[in-house]
Design a protein around this motif. Structure first.
Motif, PDB file in Angstrom:
ATOM      1  N   GLY A 124      70.103  -9.556  10.521  1.00 37.09           N
ATOM      2  CA  GLY A 124      71.226  -9.362   9.609  1.00 37.09           C
ATOM      3  C   GLY A 124      70.816  -9.288   8.150  1.00 37.09           C
ATOM      4  O   GLY A 124      69.636  -9.183   7.805  1.00 37.09           O
ATOM      5  N   ILE A 125      71.813  -9.338   7.273  1.00 38.49           N
ATOM      6  CA  ILE A 125      71.607  -9.219   5.831  1.00 38.49           C
ATOM      7  C   ILE A 125      71.237 -10.583   5.256  1.00 38.49           C
ATOM      8  O   ILE A 125      71.852 -11.590   5.601  1.00 38.49           O
ATOM      9  N   PRO A 126      70.236 -10.629   4.380  1.00 40.18           N
ATOM     10  CA  PRO A 126      69.823 -11.921   3.815  1.00 40.18           C
ATOM     11  C   PRO A 126      70.963 -12.632   3.092  1.00 40.18           C
ATOM     12  O   PRO A 126      71.646 -12.041   2.262  1.00 40.18           O
ATOM     13  N   THR A 127      71.184 -13.870   3.452  1.00 37.23           N
ATOM     14  CA  THR A 127      72.132 -14.731   2.749  1.00 37.23           C
ATOM     15  C   THR A 127      71.447 -16.081   2.558  1.00 37.23           C
ATOM     16  O   THR A 127      70.323 -16.283   3.013  1.00 37.23           O
ATOM     17  N   VAL A 128      72.115 -16.993   1.908  1.00 38.10           N
ATOM     18  CA  VAL A 128      71.527 -18.319   1.691  1.00 38.10           C
ATOM     19  C   VAL A 128      71.221 -18.970   3.038  1.00 38.10           C
ATOM     20  O   VAL A 128      72.011 -18.908   3.971  1.00 38.10           O
ATOM     21  N   GLY A 129      70.054 -19.593   3.126  1.00 37.15           N
ATOM     22  CA  GLY A 129      69.672 -20.262   4.361  1.00 37.15           C
ATOM     23  C   GLY A 129      69.015 -19.340   5.358  1.00 37.15           C
ATOM     24  O   GLY A 129      69.246 -19.441   6.568  1.00 37.15           O
ATOM     25  N   ASN A 130      68.186 -18.417   4.863  1.00 34.92           N
ATOM     26  CA  ASN A 130      67.444 -17.549   5.766  1.00 34.92           C
ATOM     27  C   ASN A 130      66.390 -18.341   6.522  1.00 34.92           C
ATOM     28  O   ASN A 130      65.974 -19.425   6.105  1.00 34.92           O
ATOM     29  N   VAL A 131      65.900 -17.744   7.612  1.00 36.71           N
ATOM     30  CA  VAL A 131      64.917 -18.421   8.450  1.00 36.71           C
ATOM     31  C   VAL A 131      63.664 -18.772   7.659  1.00 36.71           C
ATOM     32  O   VAL A 131      63.138 -19.885   7.768  1.00 36.71           O
ATOM     33  N   HIS A 132      63.165 -17.843   6.839  1.00 30.05           N
ATOM     34  CA  HIS A 132      61.917 -18.139   6.110  1.00 30.05           C
ATOM     35  C   HIS A 132      62.119 -19.269   5.103  1.00 30.05           C
ATOM     36  O   HIS A 132      61.211 -20.065   4.878  1.00 30.05           O
ATOM     37  N   GLU A 133      63.312 -19.349   4.507  1.00 27.90           N
ATOM     38  CA  GLU A 133      63.582 -20.436   3.566  1.00 27.90           C
ATOM     39  C   GLU A 133      63.573 -21.783   4.277  1.00 27.90           C
ATOM     40  O   GLU A 133      62.988 -22.759   3.794  1.00 27.90           O
ATOM     41  N   ILE A 134      64.218 -21.832   5.435  1.00 32.66           N
ATOM     42  CA  ILE A 134      64.295 -23.074   6.194  1.00 32.66           C
ATOM     43  C   ILE A 134      62.918 -23.473   6.709  1.00 32.66           C
ATOM     44  O   ILE A 134      62.456 -24.611   6.521  1.00 32.66           O
ATOM     45  N   ALA A 135      62.239 -22.520   7.354  1.00 31.57           N
ATOM     46  CA  ALA A 135      60.958 -22.828   7.981  1.00 31.57           C
ATOM     47  C   ALA A 135      59.880 -23.134   6.949  1.00 31.57           C
ATOM     48  O   ALA A 135      59.104 -24.096   7.111  1.00 31.57           O
ATOM     49  N   GLN A 136      59.807 -22.337   5.883  1.00 30.25           N
ATOM     50  CA  GLN A 136      58.737 -22.539   4.894  1.00 30.25           C
ATOM     51  C   GLN A 136      58.981 -23.746   4.007  1.00 30.25           C
ATOM     52  O   GLN A 136      58.033 -24.289   3.442  1.00 30.25           O
ATOM     53  N   ASP A 137      60.223 -24.184   3.905  1.00 27.67           N
ATOM     54  CA  ASP A 137      60.487 -25.430   3.195  1.00 27.67           C
ATOM     55  C   ASP A 137      59.923 -26.614   3.983  1.00 27.67           C
ATOM     56  O   ASP A 137      59.412 -27.581   3.410  1.00 27.67           O
ATOM     57  N   ALA A 138      60.004 -26.503   5.318  1.00 23.21           N
ATOM     58  CA  ALA A 138      59.472 -27.566   6.176  1.00 23.21           C
ATOM     59  C   ALA A 138      57.970 -27.416   6.399  1.00 23.21           C
ATOM     60  O   ALA A 138      57.254 -28.412   6.532  1.00 23.21           O
ATOM     61  N   ASN A 139      57.505 -26.165   6.467  1.00 23.30           N
ATOM     62  CA  ASN A 139      56.081 -25.879   6.658  1.00 23.30           C
ATOM     63  C   ASN A 139      55.739 -24.632   5.850  1.00 23.30           C
ATOM     64  O   ASN A 139      56.031 -23.517   6.273  1.00 23.30           O
ATOM     65  N   PRO A 140      55.122 -24.791   4.681  1.00 20.41           N
ATOM     66  CA  PRO A 140      54.834 -23.639   3.812  1.00 20.41           C
ATOM     67  C   PRO A 140      53.988 -22.559   4.471  1.00 20.41           C
ATOM     68  O   PRO A 140      53.985 -21.406   4.012  1.00 20.41           O
ATOM     69  N   ASP A 141      53.290 -22.881   5.550  1.00 20.16           N
ATOM     70  CA  ASP A 141      52.454 -21.895   6.231  1.00 20.16           C
ATOM     71  C   ASP A 141      53.210 -21.108   7.299  1.00 20.16           C
ATOM     72  O   ASP A 141      52.630 -20.221   7.946  1.00 20.16           O
ATOM     73  N   ALA A 142      54.472 -21.410   7.513  1.00 24.25           N
ATOM     74  CA  ALA A 142      55.249 -20.716   8.545  1.00 24.25           C
ATOM     75  C   ALA A 142      55.380 -19.231   8.219  1.00 24.25           C
ATOM     76  O   ALA A 142      55.529 -18.845   7.063  1.00 24.25           O
ATOM     77  N   ARG A 143      55.329 -18.410   9.256  1.00 27.61           N
ATOM     78  CA  ARG A 143      55.437 -16.965   9.110  1.00 27.61           C
ATOM     79  C   ARG A 143      56.686 -16.472   9.834  1.00 27.61           C
ATOM     80  O   ARG A 143      57.017 -16.962  10.921  1.00 27.61           O
TER      81      ARG A 143
END
Length: 268
Positions: free
Chosen positions: A81-100
């Motif tokens: 979908g269209i990027p909005t607040v709380g995207n997957v990369h924001e959530i995952a990389q906040d918890a693990n900066p190395d997440a892809r």
């Protein structure tokens, strides 16, 4: 189209509503057009669509955080979908900066804005493709740059399988993706259901007939069958706010969800 022309990819039919842009509008986003907003306004008259969108987005957040806790550090988000607040990369990389993270969608507006958002993020990218073509997605150089299919990954099908008709066999499609996953991979899935509000969902089906993305709600049993070859984690396949709520009272919204959700581990 006037002032929006600068962000609209060439060739996009802005008059025909798109599910991605309707979802963007329901979540309070700004990348949608009058036709999308008109369809959404009709939708909220037959189902609590804004609550459905909000609860589904909240499930996505909890599921991604759960997967990170399980050691998952790469995500393939189908129908992102269209990027909005709380995207997957924001959530995952906040918890693990190395997440892809690789986002996949066939909607050009969704991909155009994902690419803009991710310009300076080397660990996240977007691919314009139809999730019904897993071979093309897996073989794409962009996919291979980020995703290692020899390692466990998080496969996300959140709020998307209801757009796949029975004729395209979503059960076989999920099974095809399952074959590509390394053991220990996780699938997070949510999907529209008839079960809680059959009349309202029938109305939603009629509303979506006038879009590029007709919907095909399914029973719990039909959705559960998509998880063949996976082992569901607790609490199983439930309405979105019932899946590991952060507060017990959050699960009270289950009656307004109209989407089943679950997370499962690739067995074997």
């Amino acid at each position: 189209m006037g002032e929006t022309a600068s962000w609209v990819p060439e060739g996009v039919n802005t008059e025909l509503p798109s599910a991605a842009r309707v979802y963007d509008y329901l979540l309070g986003g700004g990348h949608n057009f009058p036709g999308d907003r008109a369809l959404a306004d009709k939708l909220v008259k037959v189902v609590p669509a804004r609550d459905m969108a909000r609860l589904n987005r909240a499930f996505l957040r909890r599921a991604v955080l759960y997967l990170v806790e399980q050691g998952i550090d790469q995500f393939l988000d189908l129908g992102s979908g269209i990027p909005t607040v709380g995207n997957v990369h924001e959530i995952a990389q906040d918890a693990n900066p190395d997440a892809r993270v690789l986002y996949v969608d066939y909607e050009p507006v969704a991909i155009a804005h994902s690419e803009l958002l991710l310009e300076s993020n080397p660990r996240a990218s977007a691919l314009q493709a139809d999730m019904r073509d897993p071979e093309r997605i897996v073989a794409s150089p962009r996919t291979r740059e980020l995703i290692d299919f020899d390692r466990p990954l998080g496969l996300l099908m959140v709020g998307v399988v209801q757009f796949i008709p029975d004729d395209d066999d979503p059960w076989a499609l999920v099974a095809r993706y399952r074959e590509l996953l390394a053991p220990g991979s996780h699938l997070a899935l949510s999907a529209f259901t008839w079960d809680n509000a059959p009349a309202g969902m029938a109305g939603a089906v009629e509303v979506f007939r006038n879009s590029q993305d007709p919907i095909f709600p399914r029973t719990r049993g039909e959705i559960l069958r998509m998880l063949t070859g996976f082992d569901l984690v607790e609490p199983g396949l439930v309405y979105t706010p019932q899946w590991r709520p952060e507060r017990e009272e959050d699960a009270a919204d289950a009656a307004r969800s109209n989407l089943y959700a679950g997370v499962a581990v690739a067995s074997g």
